[in-house]
Write a protein that holds these residues in place. Structure first.
Motif, PDB file in Angstrom:
ATOM      1  N   ILE A 165     -39.039   2.445   5.514  1.00  0.00           N
ATOM      2  CA  ILE A 165     -39.674   1.147   5.279  1.00  0.00           C
ATOM      3  C   ILE A 165     -41.064   1.330   4.692  1.00  0.00           C
ATOM      4  N   GLY A 166     -41.789   2.334   5.175  1.00  0.00           N
ATOM      5  CA  GLY A 166     -43.108   2.621   4.613  1.00  0.00           C
ATOM      6  C   GLY A 166     -43.029   2.973   3.139  1.00  0.00           C
ATOM      7  N   MET A 167     -42.014   3.736   2.759  1.00  0.00           N
ATOM      8  CA  MET A 167     -41.823   4.092   1.351  1.00  0.00           C
ATOM      9  C   MET A 167     -41.506   2.854   0.515  1.00  0.00           C
ATOM     10  N   LEU A 168     -40.670   1.961   1.049  1.00  0.00           N
ATOM     11  CA  LEU A 168     -40.335   0.730   0.331  1.00  0.00           C
ATOM     12  C   LEU A 168     -41.581  -0.124   0.103  1.00  0.00           C
ATOM     13  N   ALA A 179     -37.117  -7.913   2.475  1.00  0.00           N
ATOM     14  CA  ALA A 179     -35.786  -8.375   2.073  1.00  0.00           C
ATOM     15  C   ALA A 179     -34.761  -7.247   2.147  1.00  0.00           C
ATOM     16  N   VAL A 180     -35.118  -6.079   1.610  1.00  0.00           N
ATOM     17  CA  VAL A 180     -34.191  -4.940   1.607  1.00  0.00           C
ATOM     18  C   VAL A 180     -33.880  -4.501   3.040  1.00  0.00           C
ATOM     19  N   THR A 181     -34.904  -4.474   3.887  1.00  0.00           N
ATOM     20  CA  THR A 181     -34.703  -4.070   5.280  1.00  0.00           C
ATOM     21  C   THR A 181     -33.755  -5.022   5.999  1.00  0.00           C
ATOM     22  N   GLY A 182     -33.997  -6.324   5.859  1.00  0.00           N
ATOM     23  CA  GLY A 182     -33.163  -7.304   6.546  1.00  0.00           C
ATOM     24  C   GLY A 182     -31.724  -7.291   6.073  1.00  0.00           C
ATOM     25  N   ILE A 183     -31.543  -7.280   4.752  1.00  0.00           N
ATOM     26  CA  ILE A 183     -30.183  -7.286   4.199  1.00  0.00           C
ATOM     27  C   ILE A 183     -29.471  -5.974   4.521  1.00  0.00           C
ATOM     28  N   GLY A 184     -30.174  -4.858   4.316  1.00  0.00           N
ATOM     29  CA  GLY A 184     -29.562  -3.555   4.573  1.00  0.00           C
ATOM     30  C   GLY A 184     -29.173  -3.368   6.024  1.00  0.00           C
ATOM     31  N   ALA A 185     -30.092  -3.713   6.944  1.00  0.00           N
ATOM     32  CA  ALA A 185     -29.801  -3.558   8.369  1.00  0.00           C
ATOM     33  C   ALA A 185     -28.654  -4.470   8.788  1.00  0.00           C
ATOM     34  N   GLY A 186     -28.675  -5.722   8.306  1.00  0.00           N
ATOM     35  CA  GLY A 186     -27.620  -6.662   8.669  1.00  0.00           C
ATOM     36  C   GLY A 186     -26.248  -6.203   8.208  1.00  0.00           C
ATOM     37  N   VAL A 187     -26.155  -5.749   6.960  1.00  0.00           N
ATOM     38  CA  VAL A 187     -24.869  -5.294   6.413  1.00  0.00           C
ATOM     39  C   VAL A 187     -24.363  -4.067   7.169  1.00  0.00           C
ATOM     40  N   LEU A 188     -25.247  -3.106   7.419  1.00  0.00           N
ATOM     41  CA  LEU A 188     -24.837  -1.892   8.128  1.00  0.00           C
ATOM     42  C   LEU A 188     -24.410  -2.193   9.564  1.00  0.00           C
ATOM     43  N   ILE A 189     -25.106  -3.115  10.219  1.00  0.00           N
ATOM     44  CA  ILE A 189     -24.736  -3.486  11.586  1.00  0.00           C
ATOM     45  C   ILE A 189     -23.334  -4.087  11.615  1.00  0.00           C
ATOM     46  N   VAL A 190     -23.037  -4.964  10.665  1.00  0.00           N
ATOM     47  CA  VAL A 190     -21.707  -5.580  10.607  1.00  0.00           C
ATOM     48  C   VAL A 190     -20.636  -4.510  10.364  1.00  0.00           C
ATOM     49  N   LEU A 191     -20.869  -3.621   9.405  1.00  0.00           N
ATOM     50  CA  LEU A 191     -19.882  -2.587   9.082  1.00  0.00           C
ATOM     51  C   LEU A 191     -19.662  -1.634  10.255  1.00  0.00           C
ATOM     52  N   LEU A 192     -20.748  -1.191  10.883  1.00  0.00           N
ATOM     53  CA  LEU A 192     -20.628  -0.276  12.020  1.00  0.00           C
ATOM     54  C   LEU A 192     -19.903  -0.939  13.184  1.00  0.00           C
ATOM     55  N   THR A 193     -20.186  -2.211  13.406  1.00  0.00           N
ATOM     56  CA  THR A 193     -19.520  -2.933  14.489  1.00  0.00           C
ATOM     57  C   THR A 193     -18.024  -3.054  14.223  1.00  0.00           C
ATOM     58  N   LEU A 194     -17.671  -3.382  12.984  1.00  0.00           N
ATOM     59  CA  LEU A 194     -16.260  -3.510  12.627  1.00  0.00           C
ATOM     60  C   LEU A 194     -15.503  -2.196  12.815  1.00  0.00           C
ATOM     61  N   VAL A 195     -16.147  -1.089  12.485  1.00  0.00           N
ATOM     62  CA  VAL A 195     -15.469   0.210  12.504  1.00  0.00           C
ATOM     63  C   VAL A 195     -15.470   0.852  13.898  1.00  0.00           C
ATOM     64  N   LEU A 196     -16.568   0.713  14.644  1.00  0.00           N
ATOM     65  CA  LEU A 196     -16.736   1.513  15.855  1.00  0.00           C
ATOM     66  C   LEU A 196     -16.704   0.737  17.168  1.00  0.00           C
ATOM     67  N   VAL A 197     -17.100  -0.520  17.154  1.00  0.00           N
ATOM     68  CA  VAL A 197     -17.310  -1.241  18.414  1.00  0.00           C
ATOM     69  C   VAL A 197     -16.041  -1.953  18.867  1.00  0.00           C
ATOM     70  N   VAL A 198     -15.688  -1.751  20.119  1.00  0.00           N
ATOM     71  CA  VAL A 198     -14.613  -2.476  20.792  1.00  0.00           C
ATOM     72  C   VAL A 198     -15.226  -3.052  22.066  1.00  0.00           C
ATOM     73  N   SER A 199     -15.006  -4.328  22.311  1.00  0.00           N
ATOM     74  CA  SER A 199     -15.722  -5.015  23.387  1.00  0.00           C
ATOM     75  C   SER A 199     -15.446  -4.448  24.767  1.00  0.00           C
ATOM     76  N   ARG A 200     -14.188  -4.102  25.039  1.00  0.00           N
ATOM     77  CA  ARG A 200     -13.848  -3.614  26.379  1.00  0.00           C
ATOM     78  C   ARG A 200     -12.631  -2.699  26.299  1.00  0.00           C
ATOM     79  N   PRO A 201     -12.490  -1.786  27.261  1.00  0.00           N
ATOM     80  CA  PRO A 201     -11.346  -0.869  27.251  1.00  0.00           C
ATOM     81  C   PRO A 201     -10.055  -1.567  27.648  1.00  0.00           C
ATOM     82  N   GLN A 202      -8.939  -0.959  27.253  1.00  0.00           N
ATOM     83  CA  GLN A 202      -7.641  -1.459  27.675  1.00  0.00           C
ATOM     84  C   GLN A 202      -7.443  -1.207  29.165  1.00  0.00           C
ATOM     85  N   GLU A 203      -6.523  -1.943  29.749  1.00  0.00           N
ATOM     86  CA  GLU A 203      -6.204  -1.733  31.156  1.00  0.00           C
ATOM     87  C   GLU A 203      -5.709  -0.303  31.359  1.00  0.00           C
TER      88      GLU A 203
END
Length: 426
Positions: A165-168, A179-203
């Motif tokens: 961010i300091g370099m930007l 703008a770049v920080t907000g858009i970049g962080a938001g997009v990466l958070i959505v992608l990482l959540t879709l790929v890695l996050v599961v709300s709770r374990p199976q029974e």
């Protein structure tokens, strides 16, 4: 992918999915914290210069963010308990860029302040609170280690995101950087959540991973499964004991961190040397988070709390009597363990006292108390210096606050059994 997702077929060798979820929680928390709290200071000078604001007014942004996070915290925590953490994190990730874009385009301070509100919500819903909620859902036996790992995200965000961010800012200006920080962080958070996050374990998934801790119905550990509403949390006297105890030491932490550089400046130490000392403290804190997280699974949490609180007091005594730069510098390599270690201990205190079922609700409520005490101490330590010309009285007050914190936590942990649900207490 659903909120529960698909585990590996029974009998197939695999790594427990909780570690994958924890990785996603760690990375989203790193992005969220790095884009907000850890990067704020980088914008103060360019924003104040362009908008002709005083430093005090420019610093109001972080206060607004803290207040907004405190007010939204109980409701976000409740949503994390009752709804899909995965869906909430995706929605928050999509909302996050909105606030940053408004700030990047606005020339009115009041509109910038208003734009902080969606950022505060997104920070709560994708940052530390979300990662800790996922850790409590996926881990019981190794919960201490899980808390230690998620706690490192804050330190890692400062190490990795602040330079970017300091370099930007340096190359493209603060508006483009926002703008770049907000858009970049938001997009990466959505992608990482879709790929890695599961709300709770199976029974049965936690049982197969040997992650569940057996609980007898009449055991005090049965509080793990008690459910809490916000009204019940705020009406519980023990909550106030634990909340005030932990808030005192965490607020002391923040007050010390922002005062190290100016304190050393009063002693004739330059900014570069002060920064080096802060780096050593931060590095030691990372080891403390991981190490204490591991030891919490093996030792009485009260003993560990006394240990890390004692290290806080030792540091304050070193500042109070100041034996010299290099003595303090060497001591910080060990004392930083207390600074880092207190974070997973606080998280485990709430989980072990109030259980994991309503952890988001409890932590959201606790965040209100923590933020209030932090604001008081952050303001107070500066006021003491301005009025007395020294930090000595402030350090003495902080020592008293940490001692009071120890007393409150010992009282709180000794009263834990009274939180058993009535049916289990019979």
């Amino acid at each position: 992918m659903s909120d529960v997702g698909a585990a590996s077929p029974s009998g197939a060798p695999s790594i427990y999915r909780g570690w994958r979820v924890l990785t996603g929680a760690f990375l989203t928390s790193l992005l969220s914290i790095g884009a907000t709290h850890y990067s704020f200071g980088l914008y103060v000078v360019p924003v104040s210069q362009e908008l002709h604001l005083s430093r005090a007014n420019a610093n109001s942004g972080i206060i607004i963010l803290s207040i907004a996070s405190a007010l939204m915290g109980p409701f976000v925590g409740r949503m994390l308990d009752r709804w899909s953490a995965r869906k909430l994190m995706i929605c928050a990730g999509l909302l996050m860029p909105l606030g940053y874009i408004i700030i990047s385009l606005s020339h009115a301070p009041w509109l910038m302040a208003l734009a902080i509100l969606p950022i505060a919500f997104a920070s709560d819903a994708t940052g530390g609170m979300a990662s800790l909620r996922l850790a409590t859902r996926w881990f019981q036996r190794r919960r201490g280690r899980a808390f230690g790992i998620t706690s490192v995200a804050a330190s890692a965000s400062g190490l990795l995101m602040a330079p970017i961010i300091g370099m930007l800012i340096g190359h493209y200006g603060w508006r483009t950087a926002v703008a770049v920080t907000g858009i970049g962080a938001g997009v990466l958070i959505v992608l990482l959540t879709l790929v890695l996050v599961v709300s709770r374990p199976q029974e049965g998934e936690m049982e197969r991973a040997n992650e569940l801790v057996p609980v007898a119905p009449d055991s005090s550990d049965a509080v793990e499964y008690r459910t809490w509403t916000l009204k019940a949390v705020f009406s519980e006297p023990l909550f106030w004991v634990i909340a005030c105890g932990t808030a005192l030491i965490l607020a002391s932490d923040r007050a010390i961190m922002i005062s190290i550089a100016p304190f050393l400046s009063d002693k004739g130490i330059g900014v570069e040397q002060a920064g080096f000392m802060v780096s050593v403290l931060s590095g030691s804190a990372v080891l403390g988070k991981l190490g204490i997280g591991y030891f919490m699974e093996r030792f009485d949490i009260r003993a560990l709390y006394i240990l890390v609180a004692g290290l806080h007091i030792v540091l304050l005594l070193l500042f109070l009597f100041y034996p010299g730069y290099w003595v303090v510098f060497a001591a910080l390599a060990l004392i930083g363990v207390g600074f880092g270690g207190i974070i997973p201990i606080v998280h485990m205190l709430y989980a072990s006292t109030f259980g994991g079922t309503s952890y988001g609700t409890v932590m959201g409520a606790a965040g209100v108390i923590m933020n209030i005490w932090s604001i008081v101490m952050l303001r107070g330590i500066g006021e003491v210096h301005d009025r007395t010309g020294s930090y000595n009285l402030a350090f003495e007050i902080l020592i008293g606050a940490v001692l009071l914190s120890i007393i409150l936590i010992l009282i709180g942990k000794s009263s834990r059994a009274r939180l058993l649900p009535p049916a289990m207490a019979l």
